[in-house]
Design an enzyme around this catalytic site. Structure first.
Site, PDB file in Angstrom:
ATOM      1  N   ASP A  21       0.872  -1.181   0.000  1.00 32.42           N
ATOM      2  CA  ASP A  21       0.000   0.000   0.000  1.00 32.42           C
ATOM      3  C   ASP A  21       0.906   1.227   0.000  1.00 32.42           C
ATOM      4  O   ASP A  21       2.124   1.118   0.225  1.00 32.42           O
ATOM      5  CB  ASP A  21      -0.872   0.000   1.268  1.00 32.42           C
ATOM      6  CG  ASP A  21      -1.772   1.233   1.359  1.00 32.42           C
ATOM      7  OD1 ASP A  21      -2.375   1.618   0.332  1.00 32.42           O
ATOM      8  OD2 ASP A  21      -1.859   1.836   2.446  1.00 32.42           O
ATOM      9  N   SER A  22       0.306   2.374  -0.227  1.00 36.89           N
ATOM     10  CA  SER A  22       1.084   3.618  -0.158  1.00 36.89           C
ATOM     11  C   SER A  22       1.504   3.935   1.275  1.00 36.89           C
ATOM     12  O   SER A  22       2.406   4.730   1.493  1.00 36.89           O
ATOM     13  CB  SER A  22       0.238   4.756  -0.717  1.00 36.89           C
ATOM     14  OG  SER A  22      -0.990   4.826  -0.014  1.00 36.89           O
ATOM     15  N   TYR A  53      -0.588   8.366  -2.701  1.00 34.77           N
ATOM     16  CA  TYR A  53      -0.629   8.013  -4.120  1.00 34.77           C
ATOM     17  C   TYR A  53      -1.854   8.665  -4.781  1.00 34.77           C
ATOM     18  O   TYR A  53      -1.873   8.887  -5.974  1.00 34.77           O
ATOM     19  CB  TYR A  53      -0.770   6.496  -4.302  1.00 34.77           C
ATOM     20  CG  TYR A  53       0.485   5.673  -4.117  1.00 34.77           C
ATOM     21  CD1 TYR A  53       1.661   6.214  -3.608  1.00 34.77           C
ATOM     22  CD2 TYR A  53       0.474   4.321  -4.474  1.00 34.77           C
ATOM     23  CE1 TYR A  53       2.785   5.418  -3.451  1.00 34.77           C
ATOM     24  CE2 TYR A  53       1.603   3.533  -4.327  1.00 34.77           C
ATOM     25  CZ  TYR A  53       2.753   4.081  -3.808  1.00 34.77           C
ATOM     26  OH  TYR A  53       3.858   3.285  -3.660  1.00 34.77           O
ATOM     27  N   GLY A  54      -2.866   8.908  -3.960  1.00 36.26           N
ATOM     28  CA  GLY A  54      -4.179   9.274  -4.484  1.00 36.26           C
ATOM     29  C   GLY A  54      -4.265  10.611  -5.177  1.00 36.26           C
ATOM     30  O   GLY A  54      -5.257  10.917  -5.830  1.00 36.26           O
ATOM     31  N   CYS A  84      -4.105  -1.304  -2.003  1.00 32.95           N
ATOM     32  CA  CYS A  84      -4.284   0.136  -2.165  1.00 32.95           C
ATOM     33  C   CYS A  84      -5.222   0.313  -3.359  1.00 32.95           C
ATOM     34  O   CYS A  84      -4.945  -0.209  -4.445  1.00 32.95           O
ATOM     35  CB  CYS A  84      -2.928   0.779  -2.449  1.00 32.95           C
ATOM     36  SG  CYS A  84      -3.006   2.516  -2.914  1.00 32.95           S
ATOM     37  N   ASN A  85      -6.313   1.004  -3.138  1.00 29.75           N
ATOM     38  CA  ASN A  85      -7.282   1.177  -4.233  1.00 29.75           C
ATOM     39  C   ASN A  85      -6.704   1.990  -5.373  1.00 29.75           C
ATOM     40  O   ASN A  85      -6.963   1.713  -6.539  1.00 29.75           O
ATOM     41  CB  ASN A  85      -8.538   1.869  -3.709  1.00 29.75           C
ATOM     42  CG  ASN A  85      -9.378   0.952  -2.863  1.00 29.75           C
ATOM     43  OD1 ASN A  85     -10.278   0.295  -3.363  1.00 29.75           O
ATOM     44  ND2 ASN A  85      -9.071   0.859  -1.586  1.00 29.75           N
ATOM     45  N   THR A  86      -5.925   3.019  -5.033  1.00 26.02           N
ATOM     46  CA  THR A  86      -5.359   3.870  -6.079  1.00 26.02           C
ATOM     47  C   THR A  86      -4.428   3.053  -6.970  1.00 26.02           C
ATOM     48  O   THR A  86      -4.512   3.105  -8.197  1.00 26.02           O
ATOM     49  CB  THR A  86      -4.593   5.052  -5.442  1.00 26.02           C
ATOM     50  OG1 THR A  86      -5.454   5.686  -4.490  1.00 26.02           O
ATOM     51  CG2 THR A  86      -4.168   6.040  -6.487  1.00 26.02           C
ATOM     52  N   GLU A 164      -4.176   8.777   8.560  1.00 23.64           N
ATOM     53  CA  GLU A 164      -2.727   8.652   8.772  1.00 23.64           C
ATOM     54  C   GLU A 164      -2.307   9.352  10.069  1.00 23.64           C
ATOM     55  O   GLU A 164      -1.321   8.981  10.694  1.00 23.64           O
ATOM     56  CB  GLU A 164      -1.959   9.272   7.594  1.00 23.64           C
ATOM     57  CG  GLU A 164      -1.908   8.414   6.353  1.00 23.64           C
ATOM     58  CD  GLU A 164      -0.833   7.321   6.417  1.00 23.64           C
ATOM     59  OE1 GLU A 164       0.221   7.539   7.027  1.00 23.64           O
ATOM     60  OE2 GLU A 164      -1.077   6.247   5.843  1.00 23.64           O
ATOM     61  N   CYS A 200     -11.070   3.142  -0.402  1.00 19.43           N
ATOM     62  CA  CYS A 200      -9.694   3.509  -0.059  1.00 19.43           C
ATOM     63  C   CYS A 200      -9.347   2.732   1.199  1.00 19.43           C
ATOM     64  O   CYS A 200     -10.147   2.700   2.147  1.00 19.43           O
ATOM     65  CB  CYS A 200      -9.600   5.006   0.209  1.00 19.43           C
ATOM     66  SG  CYS A 200      -7.991   5.508   0.852  1.00 19.43           S
ATOM     67  N   THR A 201      -8.197   2.101   1.209  1.00 20.50           N
ATOM     68  CA  THR A 201      -7.891   1.218   2.344  1.00 20.50           C
ATOM     69  C   THR A 201      -7.617   1.997   3.633  1.00 20.50           C
ATOM     70  O   THR A 201      -7.509   1.394   4.695  1.00 20.50           O
ATOM     71  CB  THR A 201      -6.691   0.305   2.015  1.00 20.50           C
ATOM     72  OG1 THR A 201      -5.596   1.108   1.567  1.00 20.50           O
ATOM     73  CG2 THR A 201      -7.057  -0.702   0.948  1.00 20.50           C
ATOM     74  N   HIS A 202      -7.522   3.311   3.529  1.00 18.85           N
ATOM     75  CA  HIS A 202      -7.365   4.111   4.744  1.00 18.85           C
ATOM     76  C   HIS A 202      -8.685   4.367   5.473  1.00 18.85           C
ATOM     77  O   HIS A 202      -8.676   4.790   6.625  1.00 18.85           O
ATOM     78  CB  HIS A 202      -6.739   5.465   4.408  1.00 18.85           C
ATOM     79  CG  HIS A 202      -5.262   5.417   4.247  1.00 18.85           C
ATOM     80  ND1 HIS A 202      -4.654   4.809   3.181  1.00 18.85           N
ATOM     81  CD2 HIS A 202      -4.265   5.896   5.031  1.00 18.85           C
ATOM     82  CE1 HIS A 202      -3.346   4.923   3.307  1.00 18.85           C
ATOM     83  NE2 HIS A 202      -3.078   5.576   4.418  1.00 18.85           N
TER      84      HIS A 202
HETATM   85  N1  DGL Z   1      -4.495   3.579   0.595  1.00 15.66           N
HETATM   86  C1  DGL Z   1      -4.726   4.362  -0.593  1.00 15.66           C
HETATM   87  C2  DGL Z   1      -5.917   3.817  -1.374  1.00 15.66           C
HETATM   88  O1  DGL Z   1      -6.489   2.809  -0.998  1.00 15.66           O
HETATM   89  C3  DGL Z   1      -5.004   5.802  -0.314  1.00 15.66           C
HETATM   90  C4  DGL Z   1      -3.927   6.592   0.263  1.00 15.66           C
HETATM   91  C5  DGL Z   1      -3.132   7.373  -0.757  1.00 15.66           C
HETATM   92  O2  DGL Z   1      -3.656   8.348  -1.341  1.00 15.66           O
HETATM   93  O3  DGL Z   1      -1.999   7.011  -0.945  1.00 15.66           O
HETATM   94  O4  DGL Z   1      -6.280   4.382  -2.368  1.00 15.66           O
END
Ligand code: DGL
Length: 289
Positions: A21-22, A53-54, A84-86, A164, A200-202
């Site tokens: 993940d990011s 990453y998003g 990570c979804n992105t 975060e 988004c995994t966050h």
């Molecule tokens: N964990 C990332 C996702 O699932 C989002 C965080 C990011 O923007 O890096 O998209």
């Protein structure tokens, strides 16, 4: 030859599963993976130096994802979970093209599946990062399953920063949630989505706070559990289950051990000591893209 191939497949099945993940968000997925697959070993990589990453371009997300994959492949992983979804939305095709023989699974398909399963009205809201929304990944994945779906996608980048920071409840989270979600949910009952996909995994760590804002009649789903079930099926079909040994997790990050340990514990749901986190340099795992 038979004996050799048995040895090979036994060796491969005892190899770890790579997850990346990011940042620490993917630990919500790791948590579900460990519950589903209690005998497996995992190597988790959070690219904390380059989060988020998003908000980045597809070129950057593809490059970062290929580098992360290379680092995990150095650990001889038997498969890869893009937690990570992105990265799943923007880089899954590139990852699969580069590593054709490695089973690679993303989280967008799983999130879409969970959303379609939970929704009765087929009116589904998706919240995600800017890039995931811009790329239309969830629209495509949901519509492939339910052609009649009405999909409302909203980028909520501040939720990444709040998660975060470990701010998962309180007045600031509530205010930000209202700002993002009222336009989707504070509407007439007929227009109101009956399901919210956390794309988004966050976001799963914010679920309680979001529920308080949108009400108890909306199903809130994420991709973690569906991804765990999908991975279970892939390992089974490929004959890659770990048959011996005990669950173990190795944690890698590109920056900020202490922060990873402190904030990551909220996402993983258990204590992490800073010395359990190994710093790695992804530029050494460089790729030509
Ligand atoms: N964990 C990332 C996702 O699932 C989002 C965080 C990011 O923007 O890096 O998209």
């Amino acid at each position: 030859l038979n004996r050799l191939s048995t040895q090979f497949s036994t060796g491969l099945s005892s190899a770890p599963i790579g997850v990346f993940d990011s940042g620490v968000g993917g630990l919500t997925v790791l948590r579900a993976l460990r519950r589903q697959l209690p005998r497996e070993r995992f190597v988790y990589l959070g690219d904390t130096a380059r989060l988020p990453y998003g908000t980045k371009s597809q070129d950057s997300v593809v490059r970062y994802s290929l580098q992360a994959a290379n680092k995990l492949i150095e650990h001889d992983v038997k498969c890869l979970v893009v937690a990570c979804n992105t990265a799943s939305a923007l880089a899954l095709d590139a990852l699969r093209a580069r590593h054709a023989s490695l089973p690679i699974i993303g989280v967008v398909e799983s999130g879409a599946e969970a959303g379609c399963h939970a929704s009765q009205s087929a009116c589904i809201a998706v919240i995600a990062t800017e890039s995931t929304v811009r790329y239309g990944a969830y629209e495509k994945a949901i519509r492939a399953r339910r052609r009649d779906a009405r999909i409302l996608a909203r980028a909520c980048p501040l939720f990444v920063a709040l998660a975060e920071e470990g701010w998962v409840d309180g007045p600031i989270v509530t205010a930000v949630a209202h700002r993002y979600l009222d336009e989707l949910f504070a509407v007439s009952k007929t227009e109101r989505p009956d399901t919210l996909v956390l794309g988004c995994t966050h976001f799963p760590v914010l679920a309680d706070a979001l529920r308080a804002v949108i009400g108890s009649d909306v199903a809130i789903v994420d991709s973690a559990q569906t991804t765990a079930v999908a991975l279970d099926r892939i390992l089974q079909e490929a004959g890659l289950y770990a048959t011996t040994g005990q669950s173990a997790v190795q944690l890698l990050a590109t920056d900020g051990r202490e922060r990873f340990a402190r904030v990551g514990a909220v996402f993983l749901g258990e204590e992490i000591q800073p010395d359990q986190v190994q710093l790695v340099d992804l530029s050494a795992a460089d790729v030509n893209v």
